[in-house]
Design an enzyme around this catalytic site. Structure first.
Site, PDB file in Angstrom:
ATOM      1  N   ARG A 278       0.654  47.308  33.027  1.00 60.07           N
ATOM      2  CA  ARG A 278       0.828  48.751  32.895  1.00 60.07           C
ATOM      3  C   ARG A 278      -0.170  49.368  31.909  1.00 60.07           C
ATOM      4  O   ARG A 278      -0.746  50.412  32.179  1.00 60.07           O
ATOM      5  CB  ARG A 278       2.255  49.036  32.401  1.00 60.07           C
ATOM      6  CG  ARG A 278       2.634  50.499  32.391  1.00 60.07           C
ATOM      7  CD  ARG A 278       3.984  50.688  31.695  1.00 60.07           C
ATOM      8  NE  ARG A 278       5.016  49.852  32.255  1.00 60.07           N
ATOM      9  CZ  ARG A 278       5.804  50.193  33.284  1.00 60.07           C
ATOM     10  NH1 ARG A 278       5.685  51.383  33.819  1.00 60.07           N
ATOM     11  NH2 ARG A 278       6.717  49.359  33.749  1.00 60.07           N
ATOM     12  N   CYS A 346      13.467  62.730  53.472  1.00 58.93           N
ATOM     13  CA  CYS A 346      14.857  63.125  53.656  1.00 58.93           C
ATOM     14  C   CYS A 346      15.800  62.321  52.773  1.00 58.93           C
ATOM     15  O   CYS A 346      16.617  61.537  53.264  1.00 58.93           O
ATOM     16  CB  CYS A 346      15.239  62.962  55.116  1.00 58.93           C
ATOM     17  SG  CYS A 346      14.086  63.797  56.177  1.00 58.93           S
ATOM     18  N   TYR A 375       2.092  50.477  39.036  1.00 62.16           N
ATOM     19  CA  TYR A 375       3.341  50.498  39.801  1.00 62.16           C
ATOM     20  C   TYR A 375       3.435  51.776  40.644  1.00 62.16           C
ATOM     21  O   TYR A 375       4.515  52.330  40.829  1.00 62.16           O
ATOM     22  CB  TYR A 375       4.555  50.298  38.876  1.00 62.16           C
ATOM     23  CG  TYR A 375       4.402  49.052  38.018  1.00 62.16           C
ATOM     24  CD1 TYR A 375       4.493  47.801  38.603  1.00 62.16           C
ATOM     25  CD2 TYR A 375       4.093  49.127  36.659  1.00 62.16           C
ATOM     26  CE1 TYR A 375       4.294  46.649  37.848  1.00 62.16           C
ATOM     27  CE2 TYR A 375       3.900  47.981  35.896  1.00 62.16           C
ATOM     28  CZ  TYR A 375       4.007  46.748  36.500  1.00 62.16           C
ATOM     29  OH  TYR A 375       3.809  45.617  35.761  1.00 62.16           O
TER      30      TYR A 375
HETATM   31  C1  LIG Z   1       5.224  42.406  35.370  1.00 62.97           C
HETATM   32  C2  LIG Z   1       4.744  41.283  34.547  1.00 62.97           C
HETATM   33  C3  LIG Z   1       3.717  41.480  33.612  1.00 62.97           C
HETATM   34  C4  LIG Z   1       3.111  42.828  33.337  1.00 62.97           C
HETATM   35  O1  LIG Z   1       3.974  43.715  32.707  1.00 62.97           O
HETATM   36  P1  LIG Z   1       3.425  45.123  32.211  1.00 62.97           P
HETATM   37  O2  LIG Z   1       4.598  45.804  31.672  1.00 62.97           O
HETATM   38  O3  LIG Z   1       2.857  45.814  33.385  1.00 62.97           O
HETATM   39  O4  LIG Z   1       2.397  44.857  31.164  1.00 62.97           O
HETATM   40  C5  LIG Z   1       3.267  40.385  32.914  1.00 62.97           C
HETATM   41  N1  LIG Z   1       3.781  39.148  33.122  1.00 62.97           N
HETATM   42  C6  LIG Z   1       4.769  38.917  34.012  1.00 62.97           C
HETATM   43  C7  LIG Z   1       5.299  37.559  34.172  1.00 62.97           C
HETATM   44  C8  LIG Z   1       5.279  39.976  34.747  1.00 62.97           C
HETATM   45  O5  LIG Z   1       6.273  39.754  35.621  1.00 62.97           O
END
Ligand SMILES: *Cc1c(COP(=O)(O)O)cnc(C)c1O
Length: 421
Positions: A278, A346, A375
């Site tokens: 993220r 909808c 995301y």
């Molecule tokens: C989703 C995930 C991440 C990334 O998380 P962010 O919040 O997008 O930084 C890293 N490691 C694992 C194992 C994940 O499932």
């Protein structure tokens, strides 16, 4: 910080007017900034300077090949959670030795593909999975490098749907059972234990949960070493949050996070891996949409836009907030109005914002959903037979469509008719 700023009243993506992209590709679409992606990757890389480390971008946040190539060119590793993501990483030119395989339900086929194509490590989430990785490795005559994902039972203080580090979550093995599980792993000839993995959740806005988790990992490292395991690598997961509004308290910076990693784990001499998703992609992307209608309600107006929950599901799924701004900046001082900003799907859940105060907007105007890079596109669907929206990447004064919008025929022709019809 990002690279979506107003210049003379017009929203730009780096040096390209957003309205120009909209005219070229149509709305809605996602637009990413190369400079923001690169900046965020470098912030993490620099935050861990002084420790041997690899930043493995968690590509589930945004996995377009052009985004992966942009980051891979800077030396990024990749954190993948499926065979599809593994194939994407390889297709983007990321070598297997920079790909980490996470995820709670890796199948035998996925494990086979990764062991054949090359893998830095598997982050193992259960004993049954460990047994399968061992079997596949022995079949292939290789040794699979593994860490075990431990669940440290800390409260990440984030939205329930993205918390992963409490004992009630499905992820990892309880840290209290770690020594037993590592002893078992060490007895399996197809596996080589190299480290420990932890990931406690996403959109964390405080450092404290990371501190609690990493202190537990430090202690476990010493215990496992005393048991005779060579622990040389610590995978600390991702999860650092981003500011979704301009006004709220800013989450900790990568530099502060890096300092915490050094403080809690630096003395162990391990190579550090982190898996941010993220924070790299979130503020590097916007979703641009056009207003179709403005409809009068009893006590508010409904702004009906051509983007919908199938394009950006975060508000419906996580009650997420996105700042929504006009692509043509409003005059200073103009009185704001109260809008519910909704898509055409909808479902009442197809609501991006309720009672949002915004400058007056008219049908035909363009708006941008900020912080939509992570995301966003990856969670899109074709619900209501709305084709997946295009993705555009900007780099300085250039832009390119990095995934085009499928035609309606392409969408329909993916279905096949059985012979009895
Ligand atoms: C989703 C995930 C991440 C990334 O998380 P962010 O919040 O997008 O930084 C890293 N490691 C694992 C194992 C994940 O499932």
């Amino acid at each position: 910080m990002d690279h979506f700023l107003y210049r003379d009243g017009a929203l730009f993506a780096e040096d390209v007017p957003v309205a120009e992209i909209a005219a070229a590709v149509g709305t809605p679409f996602y637009c990413y900034s190369t400079a923001t992606l690169e900046r965020h990757f470098r912030l993490f890389d620099e935050a861990l300077e002084g420790m041997e480390h690899l930043v493995c971008y968690a590509m589930k946040a945004a996995s377009n090949q052009a985004i992966l190539k942009t980051l891979a060119a800077l030396g990024a590793g990749m954190d993948v959670v499926s065979g599809g993501e593994y194939a994407r990483a390889i297709a983007a030119g990321v070598p297997g030795e920079r790909i980490v395989f996470s995820g709670v339900g890796k199948t035998r086929e996925e494990i086979h593909a990764a062991l054949s194509g090359g893998i830095r490590q598997f982050n193992v989430e259960s004993e049954p999975e460990m047994a399968v990785i061992n079997e596949v490795a022995l079949e292939l005559g290789v040794v699979a490098p593994i860490t075990v994902r431990v669940n440290p039972d800390v409260d990440a203080k984030t939205h329930a749907k993205i918390a992963t580090g409490k004992s009630e979550n499905k992820f990892g093995i309880p840290i209290s059972r770690a020594r037993e599980v590592y002893a078992h792993a060490a007895s399996l000839p197809g596996l080589k234990v190299i480290g420990i993995d932890v990931h406690i959740g996403s959109q964390l806005t405080q450092l404290e949960p990371f501190r609690l988790a990493y202190e537990k990992v430090a202690q476990l490292t010493e215990e496992l070493r005393a048991d005779g395991h060579e622990i040389t690598r610590l995978d600390l997961g991702g999860g650092l949050g981003i500011p979704y509004t301009r006004s709220n308290d800013a989450p900790p910076l990568p530099t502060e996070y890096g300092a915490l990693v050094k403080e809690t784990l630096g003395h162990l001499g391990c190579e550090i891996e982190i898996e941010p998703g993220r924070l790299i992609a979130g503020n590097a992307g916007i979703m641009v949409s056009k207003v179709i209608y403005v409809k009068e309600g009893e006590d508010r107006e409904f702004m009906i836009v051509d983007g919908a929950m199938n394009d950006l599901i975060r508000p419906a799924m996580y009650e997420a907030h996105h700042d929504i701004v006009p692509v043509v900046e409003a005059e200073a001082g103009i009185e704001k109005r109260r809008y519910d900003i909704v898509g055409p799907v909808c479902e009442s859940g197809d609501t991006f914002a309720k009672e949002r105060m915004m400058e007056p907007i008219a049908a035909g105007d363009l708006i941008a959903f900020r912080s939509a890079g992570a995301y966003g596109a990856v969670m899109a669907s074709e619900y209501n037979s709305r084709p997946l929206i295009p993705e555009v990447l900007v780099n300085g004064d250039q832009f390119a469509v990095i995934r085009r919008r499928p035609t309606l025929d392409e969408m329909i022709n993916r279905d096949t008719i059985p012979e009895w019809l």
